[in-house]
Design an enzyme around this catalytic site. Structure first.
Site, PDB file in Angstrom:
ATOM      1  N   ARG A 156       0.866  -1.177   0.000  1.00  0.00           N
ATOM      2  CA  ARG A 156       0.000   0.000   0.000  1.00  0.00           C
ATOM      3  C   ARG A 156       0.902   1.226   0.000  1.00  0.00           C
ATOM      4  O   ARG A 156       1.993   1.212   0.586  1.00  0.00           O
ATOM      5  CB  ARG A 156      -0.893   0.021   1.235  1.00  0.00           C
ATOM      6  N   LYS A 180      -1.924  -2.791   7.908  1.00  0.00           N
ATOM      7  CA  LYS A 180      -3.133  -2.435   8.648  1.00  0.00           C
ATOM      8  C   LYS A 180      -3.249  -3.261   9.914  1.00  0.00           C
ATOM      9  O   LYS A 180      -2.901  -4.432   9.944  1.00  0.00           O
ATOM     10  CB  LYS A 180      -4.369  -2.672   7.767  1.00  0.00           C
ATOM     11  N   HIS A 256      -1.817   3.171  -6.368  1.00  0.00           N
ATOM     12  CA  HIS A 256      -2.788   2.095  -6.153  1.00  0.00           C
ATOM     13  C   HIS A 256      -2.925   1.223  -7.401  1.00  0.00           C
ATOM     14  O   HIS A 256      -3.072  -0.002  -7.300  1.00  0.00           O
ATOM     15  CB  HIS A 256      -4.150   2.697  -5.780  1.00  0.00           C
ATOM     16  N   ARG A 259      -0.128  -1.171  -7.469  1.00  0.00           N
ATOM     17  CA  ARG A 259      -0.381  -2.285  -6.542  1.00  0.00           C
ATOM     18  C   ARG A 259      -1.265  -3.342  -7.224  1.00  0.00           C
ATOM     19  O   ARG A 259      -1.018  -4.538  -7.112  1.00  0.00           O
ATOM     20  CB  ARG A 259      -1.044  -1.739  -5.277  1.00  0.00           C
ATOM     21  N   HIS A 282      -4.080  -8.643   2.653  1.00  0.00           N
ATOM     22  CA  HIS A 282      -5.530  -8.711   2.817  1.00  0.00           C
ATOM     23  C   HIS A 282      -5.858  -9.700   3.934  1.00  0.00           C
ATOM     24  O   HIS A 282      -5.400 -10.841   3.906  1.00  0.00           O
ATOM     25  CB  HIS A 282      -6.206  -9.197   1.529  1.00  0.00           C
ATOM     26  N   TYR A 291      -9.644 -10.160  -8.170  1.00  0.00           N
ATOM     27  CA  TYR A 291      -8.714 -10.536  -9.237  1.00  0.00           C
ATOM     28  C   TYR A 291      -9.063 -11.872  -9.877  1.00  0.00           C
ATOM     29  O   TYR A 291      -8.292 -12.379 -10.694  1.00  0.00           O
ATOM     30  CB  TYR A 291      -7.285 -10.612  -8.672  1.00  0.00           C
TER      31      TYR A 291
END
Length: 317
Positions: A156, A180, A256, A259, A282, A291
């Site tokens: 990210r 995150k 982004h 990425r 994720h 995807y």
């Protein structure tokens, strides 16, 4: 028998206004939507007040065939649900035909991505500029290092610009990223990313040594910002400018998008979806499943290339 559908629609709208306080725009929208349903049913000789679930499902299917967006279909269904609930509450029907209807699924938009050739052109432009020893080379080396790291890891942008300076001291081909929720993950680095990082680190150290009172920064990409590191907005702006110089469309390129290119290119070349999930950070596989279109294309190619029946079909062409 007289069709009282219009009368019941008026009564429904009066109720929505008086009891629910619906705005004029909302009432007009309900009226238009119910008129449209009524017209569809009339062509089938079905009264609005007597429509069955199958009739209303056929109406929604007709909207889909006409190219109505799922959001528009959902709005029509919401109007029908409110209307038939009203009829049921008033004792005008003994059932609610919308009860078993499913809301149209809103497909998640596919992320913008870049082709391998476009990424190559962007990296080649950044590398050519980084080799220029003219004043400002540190910024150009920084851009190359940022791009190589981004495309090698799929980080990210917030994780990228806030990398700690100790990254320059590590050896090996792996990088620990704090993402995150403060979760850490290990990602591999490409040889070109390692090389760009070292070149940037050497010039950064040399320029710091040339300053009389150098200020030690804990960040890999230090900047005069509130956080002390390169703002992601500045990186995004510089990336678009680089894209222009590389002859690419700047509106299609962002950190982004890079990425997404990382993930798409890995999957297209045989990577497992679970592996890509781990690399992207994720927490849920459902996030990575945007995807799956890449996987589907690859699987189709595999079948066409390797399945015996597909090979036989090619022989007979």
């Amino acid at each position: 028998m007289r069709d009282l559908g219009h009368v019941h629609v008026e009564s429904f709208l009066e109720m929505m206004s008086a009891e629910r306080g619906a705005a004029a725009n909302t009432l007009q929208s309900y009226e238009r939507d119910l008129d449209d349903v009524s017209s569809f049913l009339k062509e089938r000789s079905i009264r609005l007040t007597e429509a069955a679930s199958a009739d209303l499902a056929a109406y929604l299917a007709s909207l889909a065939r006409k190219g109505f967006k799922p959001s528009s279909q959902a709005r029509r269904l919401a109007a029908m649900r409110q209307f038939y609930k009203f009829l049921y509450a008033e004792g005008l029907r003994t059932d609610d035909p919308t009860g078993i209807l499913d809301a149209p699924k809103k497909g998640r938009p596919l992320p913008k991505t870049m082709g391998v050739e476009e990424v190559g052109r962007l990296l080649a432009q950044a590398e050519a500029e980084a080799e220029d020893a003219a004043p400002g080379q540190l910024q150009r080396l920084r851009m190359l290092a940022l791009l190589e790291l981004l495309y090698a890891t799929g980080m990210r942008v917030s994780e990228l610009v806030s990398l700690p300076a100790r990254v320059l001291d590590q050896e090996g081909r792996f990088l620990m990223i704090r993402g995150k929720g403060n979760k850490e993950r290990l990602v591999p680095l490409s040889q070109s990313a390692i090389s760009a990082l070292k070149s940037y680190g050497r010039l950064l150290a040399a320029e710091n040594a040339a300053v009389k009172e150098p200020q030690e920064s804990p960040w890999l990409f230090p900047a005069a910002s509130k956080e002390g590191y390169l703002p992601r907005q500045v990186f995004a702006r510089d990336l678009k400018n680089l894209a222009i110089r590389a002859g690419l469309t700047p509106s299609m390129i962002s950190p982004h998008v890079m990425r997404h290119a990382f993930a798409s290119h890995l999957l297209a070349n045989g990577a497992d979806l679970r592996v890509v999930q781990e690399l992207l950070g994720h927490s849920d596989i459902s996030t990575t499943q945007i995807y799956t279109h890449v996987l589907e294309e690859r699987l189709q190619q595999l079948v066409q290339t390797h399945h015996p029946l597909a090979k036989q079909a090619k022989k007979h062409e």
